[in-house]
Design a protein around this motif. Sequence first.
Motif, PDB file in Angstrom:
ATOM      1  N   ASN A   9       0.937  -1.475   0.250  1.00  0.00           N
ATOM      2  CA  ASN A   9       0.019  -0.361  -0.511  1.00  0.00           C
ATOM      3  C   ASN A   9       0.664   1.281   0.090  1.00  0.00           C
ATOM      4  O   ASN A   9       0.265   2.243   0.389  1.00  0.00           O
ATOM      5  CB  ASN A   9      -0.763   0.181   1.198  1.00  0.00           C
ATOM      6  N   THR A  10       1.918   1.228  -0.650  1.00  0.00           N
ATOM      7  CA  THR A  10       3.047   2.394  -0.452  1.00  0.00           C
ATOM      8  C   THR A  10       3.581   2.023  -2.348  1.00  0.00           C
ATOM      9  O   THR A  10       3.155   1.958  -3.013  1.00  0.00           O
ATOM     10  CB  THR A  10       4.289   1.699  -0.226  1.00  0.00           C
ATOM     11  N   ASP A  11       2.613   3.731  -2.605  1.00  0.00           N
ATOM     12  CA  ASP A  11       3.544   4.035  -4.330  1.00  0.00           C
ATOM     13  C   ASP A  11       4.976   4.318  -4.285  1.00  0.00           C
ATOM     14  O   ASP A  11       5.396   5.604  -3.314  1.00  0.00           O
ATOM     15  CB  ASP A  11       2.640   5.386  -4.570  1.00  0.00           C
ATOM     16  N   TYR A  12       5.471   3.759  -5.254  1.00  0.00           N
ATOM     17  CA  TYR A  12       6.389   3.854  -5.423  1.00  0.00           C
ATOM     18  C   TYR A  12       6.551   4.847  -7.519  1.00  0.00           C
ATOM     19  O   TYR A  12       5.753   3.963  -7.590  1.00  0.00           O
ATOM     20  CB  TYR A  12       7.656   2.817  -5.823  1.00  0.00           C
ATOM     21  N   HIS A  13       7.401   5.819  -6.856  1.00  0.00           N
ATOM     22  CA  HIS A  13       7.839   6.503  -8.791  1.00  0.00           C
ATOM     23  C   HIS A  13       9.001   6.761  -8.889  1.00  0.00           C
ATOM     24  O   HIS A  13       9.572   6.763  -8.912  1.00  0.00           O
ATOM     25  CB  HIS A  13       6.453   7.766  -8.485  1.00  0.00           C
ATOM     26  N   LEU A  14       8.672   6.246 -10.834  1.00  0.00           N
ATOM     27  CA  LEU A  14      10.179   6.588 -11.472  1.00  0.00           C
ATOM     28  C   LEU A  14       9.439   7.384 -12.508  1.00  0.00           C
ATOM     29  O   LEU A  14       7.661   7.174 -12.759  1.00  0.00           O
ATOM     30  CB  LEU A  14       9.999   5.080 -12.456  1.00  0.00           C
TER      31      LEU A  14
END
Length: 136
Positions: free
Chosen positions: A124-129
Motif C-alpha cells: 500500500n505504498t506508491d513508488y514512482h519513477l
Amino acid sequence: YDTYTYQGYGQYDHYTDRRQSAIYGTYTQTIGQYQQAYLTPQTSEHKLDVDHLALSDGSTTISFTMANPLTYQTIDPLDIANASHWHELIPNETNTLILDAFMRGVGNGSNGPQTLDQYCVQENTDYHLQYLIEIQ
C-alpha cells in the motif's frame, strides 16, 4: 553501450541496508567492472539514489535525468535465474539496464534473518519513477 557515468552512491554495489561504505559522487565505469563473483549468481553492480545516468558507446550518449533518485543494475535477471554457478554467466552482446524506484535490502530469511521492515518494499505504498531521456 558499455560505459556509463552516474551521479549517486557508489562506486561498488550496495543495497539500502548495506550502504554505509557508499560515497555520493560522480563515477564512470564499464559494465561488468564491479560484478561480484558470488558463489551463487545474484545481482551485483547495483547502485542507489542515482540522480543522473549516462550510457555511451563512444559516439552516442543516452542520458537519464531523474525527477526522483532511483536505483539501477546492469545484469539481466533472466541470465542470473538460468545460471547455477558464476562461470555460467556468459557475457551478452547486448546490455541490460534495469531502473527501479526501490530495491529491497539484502536477505530473504532463507538461511538467516529476514530483512528489516524499513528495507523492504511496503504494501500500500506508491513508488514512482520519473525521468527525462536525452540522446546525444
